[in-house]
Design a protein around this motif. Structure first.
Motif, PDB file in Angstrom:
ATOM      1  N   ALA A 134       0.811  -1.219   0.000  1.00  0.00           N
ATOM      2  CA  ALA A 134       0.000   0.000   0.000  1.00  0.00           C
ATOM      3  C   ALA A 134       0.844   1.269   0.000  1.00  0.00           C
ATOM      4  O   ALA A 134       0.401   2.318  -0.469  1.00  0.00           O
ATOM      5  N   SER A 135       2.068   1.199   0.517  1.00  0.00           N
ATOM      6  CA  SER A 135       2.910   2.404   0.603  1.00  0.00           C
ATOM      7  C   SER A 135       3.693   2.682  -0.673  1.00  0.00           C
ATOM      8  O   SER A 135       4.443   3.663  -0.737  1.00  0.00           O
ATOM      9  N   ASP A 136       3.546   1.839  -1.704  1.00  0.00           N
ATOM     10  CA  ASP A 136       4.357   1.979  -2.917  1.00  0.00           C
ATOM     11  C   ASP A 136       4.191   3.340  -3.578  1.00  0.00           C
ATOM     12  O   ASP A 136       5.162   3.932  -4.052  1.00  0.00           O
ATOM     13  N   PHE A 137       2.976   3.848  -3.650  1.00  0.00           N
ATOM     14  CA  PHE A 137       2.735   5.109  -4.345  1.00  0.00           C
ATOM     15  C   PHE A 137       3.431   6.261  -3.615  1.00  0.00           C
ATOM     16  O   PHE A 137       4.088   7.099  -4.246  1.00  0.00           O
ATOM     17  N   ALA A 138       3.324   6.284  -2.299  1.00  0.00           N
ATOM     18  CA  ALA A 138       3.982   7.340  -1.522  1.00  0.00           C
ATOM     19  C   ALA A 138       5.499   7.223  -1.635  1.00  0.00           C
ATOM     20  O   ALA A 138       6.199   8.238  -1.772  1.00  0.00           O
ATOM     21  N   GLU A 139       6.030   5.994  -1.598  1.00  0.00           N
ATOM     22  CA  GLU A 139       7.471   5.796  -1.707  1.00  0.00           C
ATOM     23  C   GLU A 139       7.981   6.221  -3.084  1.00  0.00           C
ATOM     24  O   GLU A 139       9.056   6.816  -3.205  1.00  0.00           O
ATOM     25  N   ALA A 140       7.202   5.897  -4.129  1.00  0.00           N
ATOM     26  CA  ALA A 140       7.605   6.265  -5.486  1.00  0.00           C
ATOM     27  C   ALA A 140       7.640   7.780  -5.650  1.00  0.00           C
ATOM     28  O   ALA A 140       8.573   8.329  -6.259  1.00  0.00           O
ATOM     29  N   VAL A 141       6.647   8.468  -5.125  1.00  0.00           N
ATOM     30  CA  VAL A 141       6.617   9.934  -5.203  1.00  0.00           C
ATOM     31  C   VAL A 141       7.804  10.526  -4.451  1.00  0.00           C
ATOM     32  O   VAL A 141       8.487  11.424  -4.951  1.00  0.00           O
ATOM     33  N   ARG A 142       8.066  10.020  -3.252  1.00  0.00           N
ATOM     34  CA  ARG A 142       9.191  10.535  -2.466  1.00  0.00           C
ATOM     35  C   ARG A 142      10.505  10.366  -3.231  1.00  0.00           C
ATOM     36  O   ARG A 142      11.304  11.309  -3.317  1.00  0.00           O
ATOM     37  N   THR A 143      10.734   9.180  -3.791  1.00  0.00           N
ATOM     38  CA  THR A 143      11.973   8.932  -4.522  1.00  0.00           C
ATOM     39  C   THR A 143      12.090   9.852  -5.725  1.00  0.00           C
ATOM     40  O   THR A 143      13.163  10.403  -6.006  1.00  0.00           O
ATOM     41  N   ALA A 144      10.990  10.020  -6.461  1.00  0.00           N
ATOM     42  CA  ALA A 144      11.008  10.872  -7.651  1.00  0.00           C
ATOM     43  C   ALA A 144      11.279  12.330  -7.280  1.00  0.00           C
ATOM     44  O   ALA A 144      12.049  13.021  -7.959  1.00  0.00           O
TER      45      ALA A 144
END
Length: 354
Positions: free
Chosen positions: A300-310
């Protein structure tokens, strides 16, 4: 309807001010070569890359939703070898069929798809003209017992060219006992790829049991990964793939190699954007693009993690993200949504270089 920057802020949560308002006071943005529509003209038209390599690079940088922006979003799927196919594709078995890997990259608006010889060979004639191919030419495999960790060649540069590849990709495990051999093999392969008109992308991973202590894992330390990047650009990688730095002080704390205090208090700070900028400056001050990896899927945290990394990569001066498991280990529509969300960060004019 929520606009793009508000959606990004929502995913960043409490970290939004820290990440979106940070100013780098270590190496300032005006010292870097930054991504933009004229990036290839700035960097490669004065280089020794031949005309065919320039065309191959242009095919990647000008494709997909980020085409023409100077940024890239790449779908990499080599985990079937690197992590075993069963463990990688169990969450979404449709990706045992490599055609679906290519389809996800196309439908997700990616600049390119990076995967294996076999997967691309089976579908080359149908898709090589529809999305740039990046052929991963070496891999680790996990069928030896006990497991060993070494990158070995799985095919030739010529065969990648026969598949219509725009680029070849390779991994080096810097710090491993086999790294000297891998550096020699990959540098020779990159030279041949350039001669044949293909671009080169290097997965610059650190690997050594001594890099992980009882207290901290330094495999993602900015100083170690930055030096791996610097070796990568030295063997003429046209793009560097690296894990996002999560800590620093590998040389200092493990007490090996060479270090000076300025590496940690002048060239970097503990802020995640400054740590990533240290990786960027080791890529010839941003002249060679840094693409950070998306990492494992956490659900579930993938979207937030992807945004943070980007956001960290873009604000540090990086060139984009290469995200695989977070996209393909979920239903197709969700995978496309995640890839598009990453791309939205790079398309947003509200997110600027720190």
């Amino acid at each position: 309807m929520i606009n793009t920057i508000e959606k990004i802020k929502e995913y960043l949560g409490d970290a939004q001010d820290d990440l979106l308002k940070h100013t780098c006071e270590t190496i300032t943005a005006n010292q870097l070569t930054l991504p933009g529509p004229d990036y290839l003209d700035q960097v490669f038209t004065g280089s020794d890359r031949n005309v065919q390599v320039l065309k191959s690079l242009a095919s990647i940088y000008n494709h997909g939703r980020l085409g023409g922006s100077g940024y890239v979003s790449i779908l990499p799927v080599d985990q079937g070898l690197e992590h075993t196919a069963g463990s990688s594709f169990a969450p979404n078995p449709m990706f045992f069929d490599p055609e679906n890997i290519i389809k996800l990259a196309i439908e997700g608006g990616c600049n390119a798809v990076a995967t294996t010889f076999g997967g691309l060979a089976l579908h080359a004639r149908r898709y090589a003209h529809k999305i740039p191919f990046i052929v991963k030419i070496n891999h680790n495999e996990l069928l030896t017992y006990p497991n060993t960790y070494d990158q070995i060649m799985f095919g030739s540069v010529r065969e990648a060219w026969n598949l219509g590849a725009a680029a070849v990709g390779a991994t080096i495990y810097f710090g491993s006992p086999e790294s000297n051999r891998q550096i020699q093999e990959v540098s020779e392969a990159f030279e041949e790829a350039h001669e044949m008109g293909m671009a080169t992308i290097l997965w610059c991973y650190t690997r050594n049991s001594a890099f992980k202590t009882k207290d901290k894992d330094y495999h993602s330390a900015a100083d170690l990964t930055g030096q791996a990047n610097h070796i990568g650009v030295t063997i003429k990688a046209d793009m560097i793939k690296q894990k996002l730095p999560e800590t620093n002080g590998g040389f200092r704390d493990i007490k090996f190699g060479k270090m000076v205090p300025a590496m940690y208090d002048k060239l970097a700070s503990n802020h995640p954007i400054d740590l990533c900028r240290y990786q960027v400056i080791n890529n010839y001050m941003g002249k060679i693009g840094l693409i950070n990896s998306g990492g494992a899927s956490s659900g579930a945290s993938d979207f937030a993690e992807a945004v943070r990394t980007a956001v960290i990569n873009k604000r540090a001066g990086g060139t984009g993200l290469i995200s695989g498991r977070k996209a393909f280990q979920r239903p197709l529509k969700e995978g496309i949504k995640l890839l598009n969300l990453i791309q939205d960060v790079y398309l947003s004019k509200d997110i600027t270089i720190a």
